[in-house]
Design an enzyme around this catalytic site. Structure first.
Site, PDB file in Angstrom:
ATOM      1  N   ASN A 115      99.575   3.585  13.949  1.00 58.56           N
ATOM      2  CA  ASN A 115     100.590   3.818  14.979  1.00 58.56           C
ATOM      3  C   ASN A 115     100.035   4.522  16.200  1.00 58.56           C
ATOM      4  O   ASN A 115     100.519   4.329  17.310  1.00 58.56           O
ATOM      5  CB  ASN A 115     101.730   4.658  14.385  1.00 58.56           C
ATOM      6  CG  ASN A 115     102.732   5.125  15.431  1.00 58.56           C
ATOM      7  OD1 ASN A 115     103.440   4.316  16.013  1.00 58.56           O
ATOM      8  ND2 ASN A 115     102.769   6.431  15.677  1.00 58.56           N
ATOM      9  N   ARG A 173     110.133   4.606  18.527  1.00 54.29           N
ATOM     10  CA  ARG A 173     109.095   3.577  18.396  1.00 54.29           C
ATOM     11  C   ARG A 173     108.168   3.467  19.604  1.00 54.29           C
ATOM     12  O   ARG A 173     107.079   2.901  19.473  1.00 54.29           O
ATOM     13  CB  ARG A 173     109.754   2.236  18.115  1.00 54.29           C
ATOM     14  CG  ARG A 173     110.296   2.151  16.693  1.00 54.29           C
ATOM     15  CD  ARG A 173     111.216   0.987  16.495  1.00 54.29           C
ATOM     16  NE  ARG A 173     111.511   0.753  15.077  1.00 54.29           N
ATOM     17  CZ  ARG A 173     112.564   0.078  14.644  1.00 54.29           C
ATOM     18  NH1 ARG A 173     113.434  -0.423  15.521  1.00 54.29           N
ATOM     19  NH2 ARG A 173     112.757  -0.109  13.354  1.00 54.29           N
ATOM     20  N   ASP A 182     100.365   7.224  21.347  1.00 58.57           N
ATOM     21  CA  ASP A 182     101.071   6.121  20.713  1.00 58.57           C
ATOM     22  C   ASP A 182     100.528   4.773  21.174  1.00 58.57           C
ATOM     23  O   ASP A 182     100.605   4.427  22.355  1.00 58.57           O
ATOM     24  CB  ASP A 182     102.566   6.221  21.047  1.00 58.57           C
ATOM     25  CG  ASP A 182     103.427   5.439  20.086  1.00 58.57           C
ATOM     26  OD1 ASP A 182     103.417   5.755  18.891  1.00 58.57           O
ATOM     27  OD2 ASP A 182     104.107   4.492  20.536  1.00 58.57           O
ATOM     28  N   ARG A 210      98.840   1.637   2.180  1.00 61.74           N
ATOM     29  CA  ARG A 210     100.010   2.460   2.485  1.00 61.74           C
ATOM     30  C   ARG A 210      99.955   2.623   3.994  1.00 61.74           C
ATOM     31  O   ARG A 210      99.005   3.209   4.532  1.00 61.74           O
ATOM     32  CB  ARG A 210      99.916   3.806   1.767  1.00 61.74           C
ATOM     33  CG  ARG A 210     101.089   4.762   2.052  1.00 61.74           C
ATOM     34  CD  ARG A 210     100.737   5.776   3.108  1.00 61.74           C
ATOM     35  NE  ARG A 210     101.748   6.810   3.263  1.00 61.74           N
ATOM     36  CZ  ARG A 210     101.778   7.679   4.253  1.00 61.74           C
ATOM     37  NH1 ARG A 210     100.837   7.665   5.187  1.00 61.74           N
ATOM     38  NH2 ARG A 210     102.725   8.592   4.326  1.00 61.74           N
ATOM     39  N   ASP A 212     101.035   4.194   7.371  1.00 60.01           N
ATOM     40  CA  ASP A 212     101.616   5.456   7.820  1.00 60.01           C
ATOM     41  C   ASP A 212     102.592   5.238   8.978  1.00 60.01           C
ATOM     42  O   ASP A 212     102.393   4.359   9.823  1.00 60.01           O
ATOM     43  CB  ASP A 212     100.467   6.362   8.277  1.00 60.01           C
ATOM     44  CG  ASP A 212     100.927   7.740   8.715  1.00 60.01           C
ATOM     45  OD1 ASP A 212     101.442   8.480   7.863  1.00 60.01           O
ATOM     46  OD2 ASP A 212     100.744   8.061   9.909  1.00 60.01           O
ATOM     47  N   HIS A 216     107.931   4.302  13.259  1.00 56.22           N
ATOM     48  CA  HIS A 216     107.535   4.501  14.652  1.00 56.22           C
ATOM     49  C   HIS A 216     106.911   3.245  15.265  1.00 56.22           C
ATOM     50  O   HIS A 216     106.387   3.284  16.372  1.00 56.22           O
ATOM     51  CB  HIS A 216     106.577   5.689  14.746  1.00 56.22           C
ATOM     52  CG  HIS A 216     107.208   6.954  14.250  1.00 56.22           C
ATOM     53  ND1 HIS A 216     108.134   7.667  14.976  1.00 56.22           N
ATOM     54  CD2 HIS A 216     107.086   7.612  13.068  1.00 56.22           C
ATOM     55  CE1 HIS A 216     108.541   8.712  14.275  1.00 56.22           C
ATOM     56  NE2 HIS A 216     107.918   8.697  13.112  1.00 56.22           N
ATOM     57  N   GLU A 248     105.445   3.587   4.940  1.00 58.53           N
ATOM     58  CA  GLU A 248     106.127   4.879   5.012  1.00 58.53           C
ATOM     59  C   GLU A 248     107.274   4.782   6.011  1.00 58.53           C
ATOM     60  O   GLU A 248     107.050   4.695   7.220  1.00 58.53           O
ATOM     61  CB  GLU A 248     105.166   5.988   5.448  1.00 58.53           C
ATOM     62  CG  GLU A 248     105.841   7.351   5.420  1.00 58.53           C
ATOM     63  CD  GLU A 248     105.218   8.381   6.350  1.00 58.53           C
ATOM     64  OE1 GLU A 248     105.443   9.574   6.128  1.00 58.53           O
ATOM     65  OE2 GLU A 248     104.522   7.992   7.310  1.00 58.53           O
ATOM     66  N   ARG A 352     104.282   6.083  -8.024  1.00 61.12           N
ATOM     67  CA  ARG A 352     103.069   6.725  -7.516  1.00 61.12           C
ATOM     68  C   ARG A 352     103.045   8.174  -7.977  1.00 61.12           C
ATOM     69  O   ARG A 352     104.008   8.924  -7.783  1.00 61.12           O
ATOM     70  CB  ARG A 352     103.023   6.659  -5.982  1.00 61.12           C
ATOM     71  CG  ARG A 352     101.756   7.279  -5.393  1.00 61.12           C
ATOM     72  CD  ARG A 352     101.755   7.183  -3.873  1.00 61.12           C
ATOM     73  NE  ARG A 352     102.855   7.937  -3.285  1.00 61.12           N
ATOM     74  CZ  ARG A 352     103.204   7.865  -2.001  1.00 61.12           C
ATOM     75  NH1 ARG A 352     102.556   7.068  -1.184  1.00 61.12           N
ATOM     76  NH2 ARG A 352     104.209   8.576  -1.548  1.00 61.12           N
TER      77      ARG A 352
END
Length: 512
Positions: A115, A173, A182, A210, A212, A216, A248, A352
């Site tokens: 991200n 976002r 970003d 996974r 992250d 966003h 996530e 997990r």
């Protein structure tokens, strides 16, 4: 043509929900901040022999090195390039670890930070895990390369450039998450660089990611990136296998961005799971374990086949992220083991397990002032190895919950009962509960302040079973309690509320 595109997209997303664990394995362990050399050893000496299906590793990409505060754990979440050198080790060590874990049937899932890059105040220089030059001041990351043209500053409409209102999905976002630069994933060039990074890892043999901070990023941008990913390496996985994606997305029910927006792309982290289970086991707000009879979708959770679940994670065990004070962690070992036992016995989601390190907590007004502290390290900031004690626990500040007998044996329990239905629920109307998994396993939990004393239908064949919570099956003997199941499947259970572990679990493979 439109239907063909839709069918292809649906096929891609369904493939990305599959963790590709080897036959008979069902759980992931997050070896948080472990070095690659130690993970390789752990796969061989412990994870494979005890039926763990995979490891979530910390971000392997080159990150900023921070000294104020001193080497915090979250510096790993501030990349400055996609070079594969980190405080966990070199690219060579990473490749070696992936190969060695794959050889013993333990998958590797990479924590991918795509991200953003480092914080806007990250400065200029070579203070990074590979000593690569970067300049956060003008958004220059030449090792990728990214320049100021590759970030979202022009799209963000807040005065600070940071997210100021989490109810505004455009801010969430398109603006900076806690001042992290970003990336503009709408740009084809940026999508390509991110996909190149992920593909390099896929080609090394990882099983998935996974991802992250997914809330966003726009789902369409993520779909464009995922659509470029290679199939998994055929040395370890079936031809045509797509990488497992779990994203996530923190959604406790009142968030403007919903977890469901990402279901089509892969699995999603179900943060309500640990938050609600913690509230129930702590007996807050009048909650009782008897209410867990319809646990899962009945509690407003996402569909089981979309979920990755956990009692705690590296964020919320420190008070970050979601769940607040209800989250149960290794700091409360008695109820933590109980929560883990319930999760691993219950069929909902892909599970997990967390494996942590200790830090010096310093709580002021309910907030831990030391929540930034990184892993056990030498004075120069390099991460210490994980030493194994004679009793198989870990030392030198490493907690290793996955090595606790009760948790390890419940990981095995989950493997033994895999595919079996949730069955034989019993409760006392309060905090004593029991349930089975077909004819393969049965668990009884006493979270009341008085003794549980009851005879229950387990659904298991008659015989004597070793309770895998209080001990281990060792040949034809049991080092803990034994449970006798009659020919009618019924067994008597007596569990004191004063027991170190007030729960019992038996399964087909623990039969003596």
């Amino acid at each position: 043509m439109r239907l063909l595109v839709l069918a292809l997209a649906l096929g891609l997303s369904l493939a990305q929900h599959n963790p590709h664990m080897k036959e008979g394995r069902t759980s992931i362990v997050h070896l948080f901040e472990w070095r690659w050399a130690d993970i390789a050893l752990e796969c061989e000496r412990y994870l494979a022999p005890n039926g763990f299906g995979g490891v979530q590793i910390s971000p392997p990409s080159e990150s900023i090195v921070l000294t104020n505060p001193w080497r915090p754990w979250w510096e790993r979440y501030q990349p400055i390039s996609y070079n594969l050198c980190s405080r966990s080790g070199t690219e060579k060590e990473l490749r070696d670890m992936i190969a060695r874990c794959n050889k013993v049937g333990v998958n590797i899932y990479v924590d991918a930070v795509i991200n953003h890059m480092c914080g806007a105040t990250g400065g200029e220089g070579k203070h990074s895990s590979c000593s690569t030059y970067f300049n956060a001041n003008n958004k220059d990351f030449p090792s990728v390369p990214y320049s100021s043209w590759d970030f979202n500053d022009g799209k963000c409409r807040t005065a600070s450039g940071d997210i100021e209102n989490y109810n505004d999905i455009f801010q969430v976002r398109d603006c900076r998450l806690v001042s992290l630069l970003d990336l503009n994933l709408q740009k084809d060039y940026v999508r390509g660089k991110v996909a190149d990074y992920m593909n390099a890892l896929i080609d090394m043999g990882v099983a998935g990611f996974r991802v992250d901070a997914c809330k966003h990023m726009w789902p369409g941008d993520l779909q464009a990136v995922y659509g470029r990913l290679h199939n998994l390496h055929t040395s370890w996985f079936s031809p045509g296998s797509k990488p497992f994606i779990f994203q996530e997305v923190i959604d406790l029910g009142g968030d403007a961005i919903k977890a469901g927006e990402y279901f089509g792309l892969g699995r999603v982290t179900e943060f309500k799971y640990g938050a609600k289970l913690g509230t129930v086991i702590r007996k807050w707000y009048g909650e009782k374990m008897a209410y867990l009879k319809n646990w899962g979708e009945g509690w407003g959770f996402m569909p089981s086949d979309k979920a990755v679940v956990f009692v705690d994670n590296h964020d919320n065990q420190r008070g970050h992220g979601a769940g607040g004070g209800s989250i149960i962690t290794f700091w409360d070992p008695r109820i933590y083991k109980m929560a883990m036992g319930f999760m691993l016995a219950h069929p909902y989601g892909v599970t997990r397990v967390m494996s942590s390190f200790r830090w010096d907590r310093y709580i002021v007004n309910g907030k831990d002032q030391n929540d930034w502290m990184g892993p056990p390290s030498y004075p120069d900031g390099s991460t210490k190895p994980v030493p194994i004690n004679p009793d198989t626990t870990c030392g030198d500040g490493w907690v290793c919950e996955h090595r606790w007998r009760q948790i390890r044996n419940m990981v095995i329990f989950r493997n033994v009962v895999s595919g079996q239905p949730f069955s034989k629920w019993w409760d006392n109307g309060s905090n004593q509960v029991a349930f089975g998994r077909g004819n393969r396993g049965f668990i009884v939990i006493n979270n009341d302040d008085w003794t549980l004393d009851v005879t229950l239908d387990t659904g298991l064949p008659g015989g004597t079973y070793c309770d895998v919570i209080s001990g281990d099956k060792d040949g034809n003997r049991c080092t803990g309690k034994q449970v006798t199941v009659g020919g009618d499947g019924r067994a008597h259970f007596r569990i004191s509320n004063m027991d170190e572990d007030p729960f019992v679990a038996i399964h087909a493979d623990s039969k003596l």
